[in-house]
Motif scaffolding. Structure first.
Motif, PDB file in Angstrom:
ATOM      1  N   ILE A 139      41.818  40.924  47.688  1.00 28.89           N
ATOM      2  CA  ILE A 139      41.980  41.145  46.395  1.00 28.89           C
ATOM      3  C   ILE A 139      40.656  41.289  45.652  1.00 28.89           C
ATOM      4  CG2 ILE A 139      43.290  40.760  44.053  1.00 28.89           C
ATOM      5  CD1 ILE A 139      45.521  39.401  45.982  1.00 28.89           C
ATOM      6  N   ALA A 140      39.944  40.309  45.933  1.00 29.56           N
ATOM      7  CA  ALA A 140      38.699  40.425  45.005  1.00 29.56           C
ATOM      8  C   ALA A 140      38.006  41.546  45.299  1.00 29.56           C
ATOM      9  CB  ALA A 140      38.014  39.115  45.156  1.00 29.56           C
ATOM     10  N   GLU A 142      39.102  44.525  46.184  1.00 29.00           N
ATOM     11  CA  GLU A 142      39.825  45.672  45.768  1.00 29.00           C
ATOM     12  C   GLU A 142      39.519  46.066  44.286  1.00 29.00           C
ATOM     13  OE1 GLU A 142      43.738  45.123  46.770  1.00 29.00           O
ATOM     14  OE2 GLU A 142      43.388  45.430  48.957  1.00 29.00           O
ATOM     15  N   LYS A 143      39.405  44.490  43.470  1.00 30.06           N
ATOM     16  CA  LYS A 143      39.438  44.580  42.191  1.00 30.06           C
ATOM     17  C   LYS A 143      37.809  44.495  41.682  1.00 30.06           C
ATOM     18  CE  LYS A 143      41.990  42.313  39.507  1.00 30.06           C
ATOM     19  NZ  LYS A 143      42.732  41.124  38.736  1.00 30.06           N
ATOM     20  N   VAL A 145      35.949  41.879  41.944  1.00 37.62           N
ATOM     21  CA  VAL A 145      35.697  40.551  41.397  1.00 37.62           C
ATOM     22  C   VAL A 145      34.833  39.849  42.187  1.00 37.62           C
ATOM     23  CG1 VAL A 145      36.873  38.352  40.725  1.00 37.62           C
ATOM     24  CG2 VAL A 145      37.903  40.525  40.348  1.00 37.62           C
ATOM     25  N   LYS A 161      45.222  33.293  45.518  1.00 35.23           N
ATOM     26  CA  LYS A 161      45.559  34.716  45.000  1.00 35.23           C
ATOM     27  C   LYS A 161      45.873  34.720  43.444  1.00 35.23           C
ATOM     28  CE  LYS A 161      49.642  37.940  45.048  1.00 35.23           C
ATOM     29  NZ  LYS A 161      50.863  38.118  45.520  1.00 35.23           N
ATOM     30  N   GLU A 165      43.861  37.239  40.726  1.00 34.52           N
ATOM     31  CA  GLU A 165      44.566  37.953  39.921  1.00 34.52           C
ATOM     32  C   GLU A 165      44.240  38.088  38.556  1.00 34.52           C
ATOM     33  OE1 GLU A 165      48.408  37.396  41.260  1.00 34.52           O
ATOM     34  OE2 GLU A 165      48.270  39.138  42.573  1.00 34.52           O
ATOM     35  N   LYS A 168      38.679  38.964  35.667  1.00 32.04           N
ATOM     36  CA  LYS A 168      38.055  40.391  35.466  1.00 32.04           C
ATOM     37  C   LYS A 168      36.959  40.772  36.087  1.00 32.04           C
ATOM     38  CE  LYS A 168      39.789  39.865  30.661  1.00 32.04           C
ATOM     39  NZ  LYS A 168      39.085  39.783  29.317  1.00 32.04           N
ATOM     40  N   PRO A 169      36.750  42.026  36.745  1.00 28.68           N
ATOM     41  CA  PRO A 169      35.691  42.340  37.281  1.00 28.68           C
ATOM     42  C   PRO A 169      34.497  42.076  36.547  1.00 28.68           C
ATOM     43  CG  PRO A 169      37.328  44.058  37.325  1.00 28.68           C
ATOM     44  CD  PRO A 169      37.878  42.847  36.170  1.00 28.68           C
TER      45      PRO A 169
END
Length: 431
Positions: A139-140, A142-143, A145, A161, A165, A168-169
């Protein structure tokens, strides 16, 4: 003069272990034979006894420490007349901490000699050391982060997770750019983790560290299924005659502190069957076949730390009362983690009985280097042909798992036939 207490080798193959628990504390007086610690090897948790007399001056290795090498100083004993408070920790500890850089230099001499890039690659290295779940890492990525800037709310500060979520980037673009620029090893570090082991972190859960015993069970069973071609042969066995004989024998043994179980008699039956069908009492050893002249039966026993298989030696040639007495003692000590290595290492074949759980039939995994294991289900009333007429009998299913490299199907079938005959006509077990 102080005495160094070192991590003992509790089995011939032991190289390291976990110092599970200290049974003494600094300032305690011990003498030879006193229990000092519980040490977990890859096979069992065993008690470690003192061999010298004195006062525990220093405990060097804390309980719960993994990977303690055999020969490592774990405590220091103050000798007679010595002031325990003046005893210093062994000097050997300092070099041990300094060994890591030496190994690093050997493994990668060029990077070690280049200190300048080290500061530039620090952010990437820091990110690699961050404790994060595989899902959180994905997830990091993809975002965008940067995991090094995220605080983990999971066990031991692990990033999960929910942490990613809500993040913030930030300086994420710089981190990916720095990673390829520094070196491939930094980018490869996360891939070395077992990323394929995934679970849904949204489900409430706990994480439990695997014991050395559980790790060994997992490794050996995986190797057994991957490397041994199993063949499974099942027979239904009528138990009524054996149950009747067991009742008669137990009546005659009253007052002797012995009570035969069905499993005791099945151990004997398997041992005698192996003696009569020696082609199944073997080990596949690459370019040769090892043929055993004795039936040593490993018996699966469930313990709080995992499965262990204490051994009844020469079970074909000892009496049922002896098998019962040995089995009771071995099972009790197995559950307490007090078996000696020679009591669970070896064996020529195994038996696993899950009948007490109501399991009707199952296929067991071979315990290498053995070539067979017998899986025994529950005895139950079933419709059964008795004297050419349909009746009701107490029947159990028994499945033999055989190493097909060492045992042909016909030989395995013969063993199962002989085992069935011995159980159904059990007077042969008394010979």
């Amino acid at each position: 003069m102080s005495i160094d207490i070192k991590m003992p080798a509790l089995s011939p193959t032991m190289e390291e272990g976990t110092l599970a628990k200290w049974l003494v504390k600094e300032g305690d007086t011990v003498k030879a034979g006193d229990l000092m610690a519980e040490i977990e090897t890859d096979k069992a948790t065993m008690e470690f006894e003192a061999v010298d007399e004195g006062v525990i001056a220093k405990i060097v290795v804390a309980e719960g420490t993994d990977g303690v090498k055999v020969g490592t100083v774990i405590a220091v004993l103050a000798g007679e007349g010595e002031d325990a408070s003046s005893v210093a920790a062994p000097k050997a500890e300092a070099p041990k901490a300094a060994e890591a850089p030496k190994e690093e230099a050997k493994a990668a001499p060029a990077p070690a000699a280049a200190p300048a890039p080290a500061s530039a690659s620090a952010p990437a290295a820091s990110g690699d050391r961050v404790k994060a779940s595989p899902l959180a890492r994905r997830i990091a990525a993809e975002k965008g982060v940067d995991l090094s800037s995220v605080s983990g709310s999971g066990p031991n500060g692990r990033i999960v997770k929910a942490d990613v979520e809500g993040a913030k980037p930030g300086a994420a673009p710089a981190a990916p750019a720095a990673a390829p620029a520094t070196a491939a090893p930094a980018a490869a570090a996360p891939a070395a983790a077992p990323a394929s082991v995934w679970y849904d972190e949204s489900i409430p859960h706990e994480e439990e560290k695997l014991s050395n015993i559980r790790k060994t069970i997992a490794r050996r069973l995986t190797e057994a299924k991957q490397t041994i071609p199993h063949i499974y042969l099942t027979v239904d066995v009528q138990l009524d005659a054996l149950l009747k004989l067991r009742g008669q024998l137990n009546k005659s043994l009253e007052g002797r502190g012995v009570k035969l179980s069905v499993n005791d008699m099945l151990i004997k039956a398997l041992a005698v069957a192996l003696a009569q069908v020696p082609k199944c009492n073997v080990t596949y050893a690459g370019d040769k076949l090892v043929k055993y002249n004795r039936s040593d039966i490993s018996v699966a026993v469930s313990t709080p730390t995992g499965l262990i298989t204490p051994i009844i030696r020469d079970a074909a040639n000892i009496g049922l009362a002896s098998i019962s007495t040995q089995m009771k003692e071995l099972a009790e000590r197995a559950k307490e983690g007090k078996l000696k290595p020679e009591e669970y290492q070896g064996g020529t074949a195994s038996i696993s009985n899950m009948g007490m759980f109501g399991i009707k039939q199952f296929d067991a995994v071979i315990n290498p280097p053995q070539a067979m294991i017998l899986a025994v289900g529950a005895g139950e009333k079933r419709p059964y042909i008795v004297d050419d007429a349909l009746g009701v009998a107490t029947v159990m299913s028994a499945t033999g798992s055989f190493d097909h490299r060492a045992v042909d199907g016909a030989d395995g079938a013969e063993l199962m036939k002989v085992f069935k005959a011995l159980v159904e006509s059990p007077m042969g077990l008394l010979a």
